[in-house]
Motif scaffolding. Structure first.
Motif, PDB file in Angstrom:
ATOM      1  N   MET A   1       9.031   8.771   8.546  1.00 30.00           N
ATOM      2  CA  MET A   1       7.870   9.089   7.724  1.00 30.00           C
ATOM      3  C   MET A   1       8.374   9.705   6.422  1.00 30.00           C
ATOM      4  O   MET A   1       9.295  10.504   6.418  1.00 30.00           O
ATOM      5  CB  MET A   1       6.962  10.063   8.477  1.00 30.00           C
ATOM      6  CG  MET A   1       5.744  10.489   7.689  1.00 30.00           C
ATOM      7  SD  MET A   1       4.628  11.627   8.550  1.00 30.00           S
ATOM      8  CE  MET A   1       4.459  10.917  10.147  1.00 30.00           C
ATOM      9  N   THR A   2       7.732   9.347   5.332  1.00 35.26           N
ATOM     10  CA  THR A   2       8.088   9.923   4.035  1.00 35.26           C
ATOM     11  C   THR A   2       7.304  11.210   3.798  1.00 35.26           C
ATOM     12  O   THR A   2       6.319  11.490   4.496  1.00 35.26           O
ATOM     13  CB  THR A   2       7.782   8.953   2.883  1.00 35.26           C
ATOM     14  OG1 THR A   2       6.364   8.768   2.809  1.00 35.26           O
ATOM     15  CG2 THR A   2       8.486   7.610   3.070  1.00 35.26           C
ATOM     16  N   VAL A   3       7.722  11.969   2.801  1.00 35.80           N
ATOM     17  CA  VAL A   3       7.001  13.192   2.436  1.00 35.80           C
ATOM     18  C   VAL A   3       5.561  12.854   2.042  1.00 35.80           C
ATOM     19  O   VAL A   3       4.620  13.537   2.462  1.00 35.80           O
ATOM     20  CB  VAL A   3       7.716  13.934   1.286  1.00 35.80           C
ATOM     21  CG1 VAL A   3       6.873  15.098   0.788  1.00 35.80           C
ATOM     22  CG2 VAL A   3       9.077  14.425   1.722  1.00 35.80           C
ATOM     23  N   GLY A   4       5.385  11.801   1.260  1.00 35.47           N
ATOM     24  CA  GLY A   4       4.043  11.395   0.832  1.00 35.47           C
ATOM     25  C   GLY A   4       3.130  11.092   2.002  1.00 35.47           C
ATOM     26  O   GLY A   4       1.961  11.492   2.021  1.00 35.47           O
ATOM     27  N   GLU A   5       3.663  10.387   2.997  1.00 36.31           N
ATOM     28  CA  GLU A   5       2.864  10.067   4.179  1.00 36.31           C
ATOM     29  C   GLU A   5       2.530  11.327   4.967  1.00 36.31           C
ATOM     30  O   GLU A   5       1.401  11.481   5.458  1.00 36.31           O
ATOM     31  CB  GLU A   5       3.626   9.084   5.068  1.00 36.31           C
ATOM     32  CG  GLU A   5       3.761   7.708   4.463  1.00 36.31           C
ATOM     33  CD  GLU A   5       4.785   6.829   5.181  1.00 36.31           C
ATOM     34  OE1 GLU A   5       4.660   5.608   5.059  1.00 36.31           O
ATOM     35  OE2 GLU A   5       5.698   7.377   5.851  1.00 36.31           O
ATOM     36  N   ALA A   6       3.486  12.242   5.062  1.00 35.37           N
ATOM     37  CA  ALA A   6       3.249  13.490   5.785  1.00 35.37           C
ATOM     38  C   ALA A   6       2.189  14.337   5.093  1.00 35.37           C
ATOM     39  O   ALA A   6       1.308  14.905   5.755  1.00 35.37           O
ATOM     40  CB  ALA A   6       4.554  14.272   5.926  1.00 35.37           C
ATOM     41  N   VAL A   7       2.239  14.418   3.762  1.00 35.63           N
ATOM     42  CA  VAL A   7       1.228  15.182   3.011  1.00 35.63           C
ATOM     43  C   VAL A   7      -0.146  14.572   3.228  1.00 35.63           C
ATOM     44  O   VAL A   7      -1.125  15.279   3.486  1.00 35.63           O
ATOM     45  CB  VAL A   7       1.593  15.248   1.509  1.00 35.63           C
ATOM     46  CG1 VAL A   7       0.429  15.767   0.677  1.00 35.63           C
ATOM     47  CG2 VAL A   7       2.825  16.111   1.295  1.00 35.63           C
ATOM     48  N   LYS A   8      -0.234  13.264   3.136  1.00 40.30           N
ATOM     49  CA  LYS A   8      -1.511  12.565   3.351  1.00 40.30           C
ATOM     50  C   LYS A   8      -2.074  12.887   4.727  1.00 40.30           C
ATOM     51  O   LYS A   8      -3.246  13.285   4.856  1.00 40.30           O
ATOM     52  CB  LYS A   8      -1.275  11.057   3.216  1.00 40.30           C
ATOM     53  CG  LYS A   8      -2.400  10.191   3.716  1.00 40.30           C
ATOM     54  CD  LYS A   8      -1.979   8.733   3.659  1.00 40.30           C
ATOM     55  CE  LYS A   8      -2.481   7.998   4.856  1.00 40.30           C
ATOM     56  NZ  LYS A   8      -2.186   6.572   4.831  1.00 40.30           N
TER      57      LYS A   8
ATOM     58  N   ASN B   1      -8.378  11.090  -3.411  1.00 44.27           N
ATOM     59  CA  ASN B   1      -8.539   9.773  -2.791  1.00 44.27           C
ATOM     60  C   ASN B   1      -7.261   8.946  -2.913  1.00 44.27           C
ATOM     61  O   ASN B   1      -6.903   8.222  -1.994  1.00 44.27           O
ATOM     62  CB  ASN B   1      -9.728   9.026  -3.399  1.00 44.27           C
ATOM     63  CG  ASN B   1     -11.060   9.577  -2.937  1.00 44.27           C
ATOM     64  OD1 ASN B   1     -11.156  10.206  -1.882  1.00 44.27           O
ATOM     65  ND2 ASN B   1     -12.093   9.366  -3.723  1.00 44.27           N
ATOM     66  N   ASN B   2      -6.564   9.065  -4.042  1.00 45.24           N
ATOM     67  CA  ASN B   2      -5.299   8.351  -4.207  1.00 45.24           C
ATOM     68  C   ASN B   2      -4.246   8.859  -3.232  1.00 45.24           C
ATOM     69  O   ASN B   2      -3.452   8.085  -2.702  1.00 45.24           O
ATOM     70  CB  ASN B   2      -4.777   8.465  -5.643  1.00 45.24           C
ATOM     71  CG  ASN B   2      -5.528   7.582  -6.607  1.00 45.24           C
ATOM     72  OD1 ASN B   2      -6.142   6.588  -6.228  1.00 45.24           O
ATOM     73  ND2 ASN B   2      -5.487   7.934  -7.879  1.00 45.24           N
ATOM     74  N   ILE B   3      -4.233  10.164  -2.988  1.00 49.54           N
ATOM     75  CA  ILE B   3      -3.273  10.738  -2.040  1.00 49.54           C
ATOM     76  C   ILE B   3      -3.598  10.275  -0.625  1.00 49.54           C
ATOM     77  O   ILE B   3      -2.721   9.803   0.102  1.00 49.54           O
ATOM     78  CB  ILE B   3      -3.280  12.282  -2.116  1.00 49.54           C
ATOM     79  CG1 ILE B   3      -2.785  12.763  -3.483  1.00 49.54           C
ATOM     80  CG2 ILE B   3      -2.449  12.884  -0.988  1.00 49.54           C
ATOM     81  CD1 ILE B   3      -3.058  14.235  -3.761  1.00 49.54           C
ATOM     82  N   THR B   4      -4.860  10.388  -0.226  1.00 49.95           N
ATOM     83  CA  THR B   4      -5.223  10.084   1.156  1.00 49.95           C
ATOM     84  C   THR B   4      -5.293   8.595   1.455  1.00 49.95           C
ATOM     85  O   THR B   4      -5.276   8.199   2.616  1.00 49.95           O
ATOM     86  CB  THR B   4      -6.558  10.758   1.539  1.00 49.95           C
ATOM     87  OG1 THR B   4      -7.580  10.334   0.643  1.00 49.95           O
ATOM     88  CG2 THR B   4      -6.421  12.272   1.525  1.00 49.95           C
ATOM     89  N   SER B   5      -5.321   7.769   0.431  1.00 45.82           N
ATOM     90  CA  SER B   5      -5.289   6.324   0.657  1.00 45.82           C
ATOM     91  C   SER B   5      -3.862   5.786   0.625  1.00 45.82           C
ATOM     92  O   SER B   5      -3.625   4.628   0.941  1.00 45.82           O
ATOM     93  CB  SER B   5      -6.126   5.599  -0.406  1.00 45.82           C
ATOM     94  OG  SER B   5      -5.463   5.667  -1.661  1.00 45.82           O
ATOM     95  N   GLY B   6      -2.914   6.641   0.213  1.00 45.10           N
ATOM     96  CA  GLY B   6      -1.529   6.221   0.151  1.00 45.10           C
ATOM     97  C   GLY B   6      -1.109   5.629  -1.184  1.00 45.10           C
ATOM     98  O   GLY B   6       0.027   5.197  -1.352  1.00 45.10           O
ATOM     99  N   ARG B   7      -2.030   5.595  -2.158  1.00 43.13           N
ATOM    100  CA  ARG B   7      -1.681   5.064  -3.485  1.00 43.13           C
ATOM    101  C   ARG B   7      -0.806   6.039  -4.266  1.00 43.13           C
ATOM    102  O   ARG B   7      -0.087   5.634  -5.161  1.00 43.13           O
ATOM    103  CB  ARG B   7      -2.945   4.731  -4.282  1.00 43.13           C
ATOM    104  CG  ARG B   7      -3.651   3.494  -3.784  1.00 43.13           C
ATOM    105  CD  ARG B   7      -4.784   3.065  -4.711  1.00 43.13           C
ATOM    106  NE  ARG B   7      -5.839   4.050  -4.811  1.00 43.13           N
ATOM    107  CZ  ARG B   7      -6.916   4.079  -4.051  1.00 43.13           C
ATOM    108  NH1 ARG B   7      -7.083   3.192  -3.095  1.00 43.13           N
ATOM    109  NH2 ARG B   7      -7.829   5.011  -4.219  1.00 43.13           N
ATOM    110  N   ASN B   8      -0.893   7.328  -3.943  1.00 44.01           N
ATOM    111  CA  ASN B   8      -0.068   8.345  -4.607  1.00 44.01           C
ATOM    112  C   ASN B   8       0.829   8.974  -3.553  1.00 44.01           C
ATOM    113  O   ASN B   8       0.358   9.679  -2.673  1.00 44.01           O
ATOM    114  CB  ASN B   8      -0.967   9.409  -5.252  1.00 44.01           C
ATOM    115  CG  ASN B   8      -0.176  10.513  -5.919  1.00 44.01           C
ATOM    116  OD1 ASN B   8       1.003  10.698  -5.671  1.00 44.01           O
ATOM    117  ND2 ASN B   8      -0.837  11.270  -6.770  1.00 44.01           N
TER     118      ASN B   8
END
Length: 80
Positions: free
Chosen positions: A1-8, A37-44
């Motif tokens: 898992m990446t940091v971005g995915e973990a934050v989301k 929304n960009n964070i929780t959708s995985g776009r950011n």
């Protein structure tokens, strides 16, 4: 898992724990709805610490509490 995915996933987990929507979190934290929304959708996938701090302030938790989750254990190497 990446940091971005973990934050989301952590944001979604905390919203579920508090019984609030992502849009409500945007309102109480001062983070724009589009950013959240960009964070929780995985776009950011590169959320800033400043944004995480605002979310924590809205949830009335410390930044340490945000990162105190098994989601942040054994993250993938970011540099490839």
């Amino acid at each position: 898992m990446t940091v971005g995915e973990a934050v989301k996933l952590r944001i979604l987990e905390l919203c579920a724990q508090e019984g609030i929507t992502v849009n409500k979190l945007a309102t109480i934290s001062g983070v724009t709805q589009s950013t959240l929304n960009n964070i929780t959708s995985g776009r950011n996938n590169s959320t800033t610490v400043s944004t995480v701090k605002k979310l924590c302030d809205g949830l009335e938790i410390s930044i340490e509490d945000f990162f105190r989750s098994d989601l942040f254990r054994n993250l993938e190497q970011e540099i490839r």
